[in-house]
Structure formats: C-alpha cells, structure tokens
Scaffold this motif. Sequence first.
Motif, PDB file in Angstrom:
ATOM      1  N   GLY A  27     -20.869  48.124  31.364  1.00 38.90           N
ATOM      2  CA  GLY A  27     -21.007  47.846  32.775  1.00 38.90           C
ATOM      3  C   GLY A  27     -19.710  47.948  33.552  1.00 38.90           C
ATOM      4  N   ARG A  28     -18.656  48.399  32.933  1.00 32.44           N
ATOM      5  CA  ARG A  28     -17.384  48.507  33.644  1.00 32.44           C
ATOM      6  C   ARG A  28     -17.346  49.839  34.389  1.00 32.44           C
ATOM      7  NH1 ARG A  28     -16.560  48.821  28.222  1.00 32.44           N
ATOM      8  NH2 ARG A  28     -15.794  50.772  27.455  1.00 32.44           N
ATOM      9  N   PRO A  29     -16.462  49.953  35.350  1.00 31.88           N
ATOM     10  CA  PRO A  29     -16.406  51.198  36.100  1.00 31.88           C
ATOM     11  C   PRO A  29     -15.974  52.352  35.219  1.00 31.88           C
ATOM     12  CG  PRO A  29     -14.560  49.786  36.674  1.00 31.88           C
ATOM     13  CD  PRO A  29     -15.457  49.008  35.757  1.00 31.88           C
ATOM     14  N   ARG A  30     -16.511  53.513  35.524  1.00 30.34           N
ATOM     15  CA  ARG A  30     -16.175  54.704  34.760  1.00 30.34           C
ATOM     16  C   ARG A  30     -15.119  55.500  35.520  1.00 30.34           C
ATOM     17  NH1 ARG A  30     -20.109  53.387  31.884  1.00 30.34           N
ATOM     18  NH2 ARG A  30     -22.277  53.700  31.995  1.00 30.34           N
ATOM     19  N   GLY A  31     -14.513  56.423  34.815  1.00 32.34           N
ATOM     20  CA  GLY A  31     -13.599  57.314  35.514  1.00 32.34           C
ATOM     21  C   GLY A  31     -12.153  57.039  35.211  1.00 32.34           C
ATOM     22  N   VAL A 114     -15.361  43.043  37.972  1.00 37.26           N
ATOM     23  CA  VAL A 114     -16.584  42.260  37.856  1.00 37.26           C
ATOM     24  C   VAL A 114     -17.695  43.114  38.453  1.00 37.26           C
ATOM     25  CG1 VAL A 114     -17.827  40.197  38.605  1.00 37.26           C
ATOM     26  CG2 VAL A 114     -15.408  40.038  38.019  1.00 37.26           C
ATOM     27  N   ARG A 115     -18.791  43.246  37.710  1.00 36.57           N
ATOM     28  CA  ARG A 115     -19.953  44.012  38.183  1.00 36.57           C
ATOM     29  C   ARG A 115     -21.175  43.104  38.140  1.00 36.57           C
ATOM     30  NH1 ARG A 115     -21.805  49.655  38.387  1.00 36.57           N
ATOM     31  NH2 ARG A 115     -24.067  49.697  38.065  1.00 36.57           N
ATOM     32  N   VAL A 116     -21.942  43.096  39.213  1.00 33.43           N
ATOM     33  CA  VAL A 116     -23.189  42.335  39.279  1.00 33.43           C
ATOM     34  C   VAL A 116     -24.301  43.311  39.639  1.00 33.43           C
ATOM     35  CG1 VAL A 116     -24.451  40.501  40.486  1.00 33.43           C
ATOM     36  CG2 VAL A 116     -22.037  40.181  39.922  1.00 33.43           C
ATOM     37  N   GLU A 117     -25.406  43.223  38.914  1.00 36.40           N
ATOM     38  CA  GLU A 117     -26.579  44.069  39.145  1.00 36.40           C
ATOM     39  C   GLU A 117     -27.792  43.175  39.345  1.00 36.40           C
ATOM     40  OE1 GLU A 117     -26.948  46.338  35.571  1.00 36.40           O
ATOM     41  OE2 GLU A 117     -25.162  47.529  35.979  1.00 36.40           O
ATOM     42  N   VAL A 118     -28.610  43.503  40.337  1.00 32.93           N
ATOM     43  CA  VAL A 118     -29.854  42.784  40.586  1.00 32.93           C
ATOM     44  C   VAL A 118     -30.975  43.817  40.609  1.00 32.93           C
ATOM     45  CG1 VAL A 118     -31.139  41.326  42.190  1.00 32.93           C
ATOM     46  CG2 VAL A 118     -28.683  40.955  41.867  1.00 32.93           C
ATOM     47  N   THR A 149     -15.554  45.987  46.299  1.00 35.19           N
ATOM     48  CA  THR A 149     -14.879  47.279  46.209  1.00 35.19           C
ATOM     49  C   THR A 149     -15.856  48.428  46.438  1.00 35.19           C
ATOM     50  OG1 THR A 149     -13.377  46.289  44.591  1.00 35.19           O
ATOM     51  CG2 THR A 149     -13.371  48.690  44.769  1.00 35.19           C
ATOM     52  N   ARG A 150     -17.043  48.340  45.826  1.00 28.65           N
ATOM     53  CA  ARG A 150     -18.073  49.364  45.995  1.00 28.65           C
ATOM     54  C   ARG A 150     -19.427  48.744  45.654  1.00 28.65           C
ATOM     55  NH1 ARG A 150     -14.426  50.575  42.779  1.00 28.65           N
ATOM     56  NH2 ARG A 150     -14.684  49.887  40.662  1.00 28.65           N
ATOM     57  N   TRP A 151     -20.480  49.326  46.202  1.00 26.44           N
ATOM     58  CA  TRP A 151     -21.835  48.886  45.898  1.00 26.44           C
ATOM     59  C   TRP A 151     -22.777  50.063  46.046  1.00 26.44           C
ATOM     60  CZ3 TRP A 151     -26.140  48.706  49.193  1.00 26.44           C
ATOM     61  CH2 TRP A 151     -25.881  48.966  50.549  1.00 26.44           C
ATOM     62  N   GLY A 152     -23.970  49.941  45.464  1.00 25.18           N
ATOM     63  CA  GLY A 152     -24.939  51.012  45.568  1.00 25.18           C
ATOM     64  C   GLY A 152     -26.256  50.619  44.925  1.00 25.18           C
ATOM     65  N   TRP A 166     -26.356  47.027  42.943  1.00 23.33           N
ATOM     66  CA  TRP A 166     -25.183  46.558  42.211  1.00 23.33           C
ATOM     67  C   TRP A 166     -23.960  46.548  43.116  1.00 23.33           C
ATOM     68  CZ3 TRP A 166     -21.260  50.053  42.315  1.00 23.33           C
ATOM     69  CH2 TRP A 166     -21.603  51.380  42.565  1.00 23.33           C
ATOM     70  N   PHE A 167     -22.973  45.766  42.676  1.00 21.10           N
ATOM     71  CA  PHE A 167     -21.659  45.840  43.311  1.00 21.10           C
ATOM     72  C   PHE A 167     -20.591  45.654  42.253  1.00 21.10           C
ATOM     73  CE2 PHE A 167     -22.368  41.220  43.721  1.00 21.10           C
ATOM     74  CZ  PHE A 167     -21.154  40.709  43.282  1.00 21.10           C
ATOM     75  N   GLU A 168     -19.408  46.163  42.553  1.00 26.83           N
ATOM     76  CA  GLU A 168     -18.242  45.983  41.696  1.00 26.83           C
ATOM     77  C   GLU A 168     -17.094  45.452  42.542  1.00 26.83           C
ATOM     78  OE1 GLU A 168     -19.054  49.404  38.334  1.00 26.83           O
ATOM     79  OE2 GLU A 168     -17.828  49.926  40.071  1.00 26.83           O
ATOM     80  N   LEU A 169     -16.341  44.555  41.948  1.00 22.42           N
ATOM     81  CA  LEU A 169     -15.158  44.000  42.588  1.00 22.42           C
ATOM     82  C   LEU A 169     -13.987  44.215  41.639  1.00 22.42           C
ATOM     83  CD1 LEU A 169     -13.914  42.348  44.931  1.00 22.42           C
ATOM     84  CD2 LEU A 169     -14.450  40.293  43.616  1.00 22.42           C
ATOM     85  N   ASP A 170     -13.066  45.084  42.031  1.00 24.65           N
ATOM     86  CA  ASP A 170     -11.872  45.327  41.225  1.00 24.65           C
ATOM     87  C   ASP A 170     -10.915  44.163  41.392  1.00 24.65           C
ATOM     88  OD1 ASP A 170     -12.809  47.784  40.361  1.00 24.65           O
ATOM     89  OD2 ASP A 170     -11.724  48.907  41.911  1.00 24.65           O
ATOM     90  N   LEU A 171     -10.364  43.702  40.278  1.00 25.06           N
ATOM     91  CA  LEU A 171      -9.456  42.565  40.286  1.00 25.06           C
ATOM     92  C   LEU A 171      -8.043  43.069  40.026  1.00 25.06           C
ATOM     93  CD1 LEU A 171     -11.647  40.162  38.159  1.00 25.06           C
ATOM     94  CD2 LEU A 171     -11.554  40.377  40.646  1.00 25.06           C
TER      95      LEU A 171
END
Length: 178
Positions: A27-31, A114-118, A149-152, A166-171
């Motif tokens: 679930g971590r960001p890719r790239g 941190v990534r949260v998905e609903v 940071t990003r959501w989609g 989902w959203f991601e928050l880069d720390l």
Amino acid sequence: MNVQYPIAGLRGARAISLVSSGREVGGRPRGDAQVPVCRMRDFQMAAVVPARADAVAGARRQLAGLLQNSGLSECADTVMLAAQELMVNAMVHGCGNRPDGRFSMRATHGRGCVRVEVEDPSTEQPHPRPATSDEVGGRGLHLVDALVTRWGTDHSAPGSTGKTVWFELDLLGGEGTS
C-alpha cells in the motif's frame, strides 16, 4: 493544525487484521525510489465498518490509537480528519445511509507515507462540487484535497461492484522518515 473532536467508543467496527512491525508493508506509494524509509513503526489495519455514525467514530478512534502507538501523533489529526471524511462519504453516499450497509477501511504506513483506503458498494465516483454558503455539506473532498498529498479512486476488484477512494500523506521533513 490541531483539530479537536469527540470520539465515541468502538461499537460496530470489526477489525479484520492489524499488523505492527518495523518492516515495509504493502500500500505504499510506487515510483520514486528516493522516498525515504520510515524509522517509525510501519503498520497495516483493515476494518469492516457498519454504515452508522457510531461505527465510523469507532473506526476513527481505532485509527487514532494506531497512529499514536506507531509514533505518528503529529500527523494523526490530519489523517483522522481526511479518513473520517471518506468514511462519512461511504456511509452516506456509498451505502445510501442504510444502517444495514457496510464499507471497509484500510490504513497502511510504510516508506514515509500513510495511505488510507475506503471501499464502498456504490459505483458512483466522488467528485468535489462547489458548495454555496448556505449548504451544510459539499466541502469534504475539497478539505481532503487540501490536507493530503494525493487522493483518488479505483474500481473494486474484478467481479465485485463498488469503488475504493484513497488518500496518501507523505511524511517528509522529519516525521516518519530517516
């Protein structure tokens, strides 16, 4: 930013899995390989949440405790506010505000993110809309967009209906990074 709000007990939210460790999780960001590896405790959490306000508050409380126990207290208010918005949207729009409806919430932390998905049963995609000054709602996705940071959105797994928001928050800049 310090947001305070009351939290009800964990009634109705059933945890599926919870893993706390010092290892990287899915679930971590890719790239970008330059994303720093987190020195805080990484985690995975998943819950099936009944479409009721008390259950949303309970899932939010469970997430708050996990963030605190993982050393991520400085970002907890931001993560919980954005997660609560997605869960309330799932309850109201995704489950049609039916008390027998259910949605799932997953949270992961790893590699400084941190990534949260609903995930809810509706195929209707969320979209920020302009809210007039006399409307009670309509600002939640704008708030999420401003905080994270990003959501989609993603379609649910093949063979099932629904969507995942989902959203991601880069720390970066100290917290959760090495």
